[in-house]
Design a protein around this motif. Sequence first.
Motif, PDB file in Angstrom:
ATOM      1  N   MET A 275       0.797  -1.217   0.000  1.00 45.07           N
ATOM      2  CA  MET A 275       0.000   0.000   0.000  1.00 45.07           C
ATOM      3  C   MET A 275       0.834   1.273   0.000  1.00 45.07           C
ATOM      4  SD  MET A 275      -2.633  -1.527  -0.432  1.00 45.07           S
ATOM      5  CE  MET A 275      -3.461   0.019  -0.845  1.00 45.07           C
ATOM      6  N   PHE A 276       2.153   1.155   0.063  1.00 45.46           N
ATOM      7  CA  PHE A 276       2.961   2.371   0.050  1.00 45.46           C
ATOM      8  C   PHE A 276       2.871   3.103  -1.283  1.00 45.46           C
ATOM      9  CE2 PHE A 276       6.836   4.587  -1.136  1.00 45.46           C
ATOM     10  CZ  PHE A 276       6.858   5.574  -0.152  1.00 45.46           C
ATOM     11  N   ILE A 277       2.861   2.362  -2.385  1.00 44.59           N
ATOM     12  CA  ILE A 277       2.824   3.021  -3.699  1.00 44.59           C
ATOM     13  C   ILE A 277       1.539   3.827  -3.884  1.00 44.59           C
ATOM     14  CG2 ILE A 277       2.797   2.606  -6.189  1.00 44.59           C
ATOM     15  CD1 ILE A 277       4.743   0.328  -5.753  1.00 44.59           C
ATOM     16  N   PRO A 278       0.349   3.292  -3.575  1.00 38.97           N
ATOM     17  CA  PRO A 278      -0.844   4.146  -3.625  1.00 38.97           C
ATOM     18  C   PRO A 278      -0.746   5.353  -2.696  1.00 38.97           C
ATOM     19  CG  PRO A 278      -1.485   1.849  -3.556  1.00 38.97           C
ATOM     20  CD  PRO A 278      -0.009   1.879  -3.314  1.00 38.97           C
ATOM     21  N   PHE A 279      -0.177   5.152  -1.512  1.00 39.90           N
ATOM     22  CA  PHE A 279      -0.006   6.274  -0.571  1.00 39.90           C
ATOM     23  C   PHE A 279       0.880   7.356  -1.168  1.00 39.90           C
ATOM     24  CE2 PHE A 279       3.021   8.051   2.527  1.00 39.90           C
ATOM     25  CZ  PHE A 279       2.159   8.831   3.291  1.00 39.90           C
ATOM     26  N   ALA A 280       2.006   6.948  -1.753  1.00 42.64           N
ATOM     27  CA  ALA A 280       2.919   7.930  -2.342  1.00 42.64           C
ATOM     28  C   ALA A 280       2.267   8.674  -3.501  1.00 42.64           C
ATOM     29  CB  ALA A 280       4.198   7.230  -2.812  1.00 42.64           C
ATOM     30  N   ALA A 281       1.420   7.983  -4.261  1.00 37.47           N
ATOM     31  CA  ALA A 281       0.732   8.626  -5.384  1.00 37.47           C
ATOM     32  C   ALA A 281      -0.372   9.563  -4.900  1.00 37.47           C
ATOM     33  CB  ALA A 281       0.151   7.559  -6.307  1.00 37.47           C
ATOM     34  N   ASP A 282      -1.146   9.123  -3.907  1.00 37.67           N
ATOM     35  CA  ASP A 282      -2.300   9.894  -3.465  1.00 37.67           C
ATOM     36  C   ASP A 282      -1.923  11.079  -2.586  1.00 37.67           C
ATOM     37  OD1 ASP A 282      -3.803   8.040  -4.810  1.00 37.67           O
ATOM     38  OD2 ASP A 282      -4.338   6.884  -3.012  1.00 37.67           O
ATOM     39  N   THR A 423      -9.667   4.271   4.759  1.00 37.53           N
ATOM     40  CA  THR A 423      -8.942   5.517   5.031  1.00 37.53           C
ATOM     41  C   THR A 423      -7.451   5.268   4.839  1.00 37.53           C
ATOM     42  OG1 THR A 423      -8.431   7.211   6.689  1.00 37.53           O
ATOM     43  CG2 THR A 423      -8.902   5.003   7.506  1.00 37.53           C
ATOM     44  N   TYR A 424      -6.755   6.211   4.218  1.00 38.10           N
ATOM     45  CA  TYR A 424      -5.400   5.964   3.729  1.00 38.10           C
ATOM     46  C   TYR A 424      -4.409   5.643   4.830  1.00 38.10           C
ATOM     47  CZ  TYR A 424      -3.632  10.475   5.380  1.00 38.10           C
ATOM     48  OH  TYR A 424      -3.227  11.520   6.159  1.00 38.10           O
ATOM     49  N   TRP A 425      -4.609   6.176   6.059  1.00 38.00           N
ATOM     50  CA  TRP A 425      -3.612   5.968   7.101  1.00 38.00           C
ATOM     51  C   TRP A 425      -3.805   4.664   7.870  1.00 38.00           C
ATOM     52  CZ3 TRP A 425      -6.185   5.344  11.589  1.00 38.00           C
ATOM     53  CH2 TRP A 425      -7.406   6.000  11.768  1.00 38.00           C
ATOM     54  N   SER A 426      -4.955   4.019   7.705  1.00 39.18           N
ATOM     55  CA  SER A 426      -5.279   2.878   8.563  1.00 39.18           C
ATOM     56  C   SER A 426      -4.355   1.673   8.411  1.00 39.18           C
ATOM     57  CB  SER A 426      -6.741   2.466   8.367  1.00 39.18           C
ATOM     58  OG  SER A 426      -7.004   2.101   7.032  1.00 39.18           O
ATOM     59  N   PRO A 427      -3.908   1.282   7.200  1.00 38.27           N
ATOM     60  CA  PRO A 427      -3.030   0.102   7.149  1.00 38.27           C
ATOM     61  C   PRO A 427      -1.706   0.312   7.880  1.00 38.27           C
ATOM     62  CG  PRO A 427      -3.168   1.155   5.004  1.00 38.27           C
ATOM     63  CD  PRO A 427      -4.211   1.784   5.856  1.00 38.27           C
ATOM     64  N   PHE A 428      -1.190   1.519   7.851  1.00 40.51           N
ATOM     65  CA  PHE A 428       0.081   1.807   8.518  1.00 40.51           C
ATOM     66  C   PHE A 428      -0.090   1.785  10.037  1.00 40.51           C
ATOM     67  CE2 PHE A 428      -0.215   4.016   4.452  1.00 40.51           C
ATOM     68  CZ  PHE A 428       0.882   3.489   3.783  1.00 40.51           C
TER      69      PHE A 428
END
Length: 454
Positions: A275-282, A423-428
């Motif tokens: 999920m880091f790549i989607p995070f970096a893009a978004d 939500t974008y922060w939840s997996p981390f």
Amino acid sequence: MSGPESASLATASSPPSPADRGARRALAVVIAIVFIDLLGFGVVIPILPFYVRSFGVSDVFIGFLAASYSIMQFLFAPILGRISDQRGRRPVIMISLVGSVLAWTVFGLAGEIELLFGTVLAVATLFSSRMLAGAMGGNIATAQAYIADITPPERRAGALGLIGASFSLGFIFGPAIGGLMASDPVVAAAQNVFPAFIPATRFSLPSFTAAGLSLVSLLFAFVFLREPARKRAPVGASTTSLVTQFRDALNDDNLRGLVVSFFVVSVAFSGVQVMFIPFAADIYGYGETETALFLTYIGLLGTLNQGVVVGQLARRYSEAKLAVVGAFGLMLSLALLPFSPDIGQFLPAVGGPVWFTQELLALLLVGALLSFGNGMLNVSLSTLVSTSASAETQGNAFGVTQGAGSLGRTIGPPTMAALYVLTYWSPFVVGAILIAPIVLTLVTIARRPRVVPE
């Protein structure tokens, strides 16, 4: 631990004996084999999603394809580890490399299968080849057991750290080679050179390159790899099932916490990796190039951490203490990662190019902590596994713990992807929460009196 090679390594101050030089040469050989094999694995990474999409199927199959590799690795790592304890390390490594050559070759032929027999059989070919590659990927546990055979406990963390460094280097250079082999000029050149019956496409060439690298690794092993001197488990002494092996490991006071740690850390870290790549893009607006550069930065740090830093620290601190530090560092970095843009606002202004912002500086700092924590934890856990198992069960112990890690890598990515949609922060943050009890488990292990198995 027994054998002249291990004994020779134990005396650091004496001049290198022939047995000592032989052990070091054996270590270099097995590390080279692992690196070449992992380099081939990395070659295929850039084309996997696009290869699946070329058959016109849903992106869901990308996740299933990744899971098929990990679940087979989970099933076969303990089996290969047990066989290596009984039959020898070298035969298992050789057979697994033969399987890798076959798997990557078939993988590259899936496009031709579609032309001849249709999409269903082509996709089935992809899955079959990935499952075979996953089953053969269990040889990492055997390589770790080989290293444990030829190194004394006090030097084992540094030696096992070289396996981690091989992983990092494979994932630095492999994707770059894969991207090059899939480029239009290389594909066009190959089409002019290859005979008509050999497909030369942006998907087949990286696959064949991976097969070729596995073949090089196989030949290297055949010529240079020697079976280590050690105490073997009797053939037929263990015919327990995979479930029984895991149950026995969970009932073992020395291994229980380590098996659980491998599983939980793999769930958390593999999911966050995906999920880091989607995070970096978004969040950062990064494209493929910027994300690839950041991953290269993490890979370079991982190589330095696992190949140099861990070995130096292991000379002064126990592997259990290093595992605690690594787990805490990984937990903290995962918790901070999604909030790195906000953290950047509190950092001093940075000079230099316009693109080098405070937010990027925060991401680089958190990424460095993540690389340090993950590298420290992985090497220390592997060392703890080695020192918690008897000499004749090293392969089985590594097989079970690596199998637990593979199961975690099967569960982690789809779970964390679902959380990211919410939500974008939840997996981390969930990953950090999962690792918190592992920190406490490792603290308990660090406080426990050390008992070396017979």
